[in-house]
Design a protein around this motif. Structure first.
Motif, PDB file in Angstrom:
ATOM      1  N   GLY A   1     -21.576   5.775   9.713  1.00 33.33           N
ATOM      2  CA  GLY A   1     -22.094   4.589  10.385  1.00 33.33           C
ATOM      3  C   GLY A   1     -21.804   3.314   9.625  1.00 33.33           C
ATOM      4  O   GLY A   1     -21.999   2.220  10.127  1.00 33.33           O
TER       5      GLY A   1
ATOM      6  N   ASP B   1     -23.140  -0.790  18.373  1.00 32.55           N
ATOM      7  CA  ASP B   1     -23.362   0.143  19.483  1.00 32.55           C
ATOM      8  C   ASP B   1     -22.085   0.329  20.320  1.00 32.55           C
ATOM      9  O   ASP B   1     -21.772   1.441  20.755  1.00 32.55           O
TER      10      ASP B   1
ATOM     11  N   THR C   1     -26.577   6.559  10.027  1.00 33.87           N
ATOM     12  CA  THR C   1     -27.416   5.364   9.961  1.00 33.87           C
ATOM     13  C   THR C   1     -28.317   5.221  11.178  1.00 33.87           C
ATOM     14  O   THR C   1     -29.279   4.457  11.138  1.00 33.87           O
ATOM     15  N   HIS C   2     -28.039   5.948  12.249  1.00 30.31           N
ATOM     16  CA  HIS C   2     -28.865   5.874  13.456  1.00 30.31           C
ATOM     17  C   HIS C   2     -29.824   7.043  13.598  1.00 30.31           C
ATOM     18  O   HIS C   2     -30.567   7.115  14.561  1.00 30.31           O
ATOM     19  N   LYS C   3     -29.795   7.966  12.647  1.00 29.06           N
ATOM     20  CA  LYS C   3     -30.707   9.111  12.710  1.00 29.06           C
ATOM     21  C   LYS C   3     -32.082   8.697  12.216  1.00 29.06           C
ATOM     22  O   LYS C   3     -32.217   7.889  11.304  1.00 29.06           O
ATOM     23  N   LYS C   4     -33.102   9.274  12.814  1.00 29.71           N
ATOM     24  CA  LYS C   4     -34.474   9.001  12.403  1.00 29.71           C
ATOM     25  C   LYS C   4     -34.777   9.808  11.144  1.00 29.71           C
ATOM     26  O   LYS C   4     -34.487  10.996  11.078  1.00 29.71           O
TER      27      LYS C   4
ATOM     28  N   ILE D   1     -24.607  11.590  16.515  1.00 31.34           N
ATOM     29  CA  ILE D   1     -24.818  10.174  16.235  1.00 31.34           C
ATOM     30  C   ILE D   1     -24.549   9.920  14.757  1.00 31.34           C
ATOM     31  O   ILE D   1     -24.624  10.840  13.935  1.00 31.34           O
TER      32      ILE D   1
END
Length: 139
Positions: free
Chosen positions: A19, A71, A91-94, A88
């Motif tokens: 990311g 995005d 950097t976008h993972k929770k 994904i």
């Protein structure tokens, strides 16, 4: 600049996986520490190309380019690399939620607050005299 397809795929897959990509502004360097195959110049030029199309946001600081995937860039790389929608970037993972600081402190002192130790009470009595350090009270 012509960049071989293998190098392009290596850079795009690394960028999509992480990311973010850090590229040193060094056109003579032949290697990049994280990505095998392409030169540093090729990675730099690919990031500039992606930025001009709005797929990457570049921040420059201290001779390093920090390239953040947007995005639109995620969607573009997903179609370019033929990846499913479930994958994904990191950097976008929770992240797993961490316990609150107050919760950890309560666990630490579950048996009550520890007794006072240290300070000037160990080497000086209540009278203030004795061989301790402090104001006045010398012999």
């Amino acid at each position: 600049m012509f960049i071989p397809k293998e190098s392009r795929i290596a850079v795009f897959s690394y960028l999509f996986k992480e990311g973010v990509c850090v590229v040193r502004k060094d056109t003579r360097s032949q290697t990049h520490p994280q990505i095998e195959g392409p030169t540093n110049l090729e990675i730099l030029m690919l990031m500039k190309s992606l930025e001009s199309r709005g797929f990457v946001r570049i921040t420059f600081s201290w001779q390093y380019n920090y390239c953040y995937l947007t995005d639109e860039g995620i969607e573009y790389l997903r179609t370019y690399l033929a990846l499913p929608a479930e994958i994904i970037p990191n950097t976008h993972k929770k992240q797993a939620s961490r316990p609150d600081m107050r919760d950890r402190e309560e666990d630490k002192y579950a048996g009550g607050r520890p007794a006072f130790r240290g300070g000037d009470r160990e080497y000086r009595g209540r009278e203030g005299g004795g061989g301790g350090f402090g104001r006045g009270g010398g012999v």
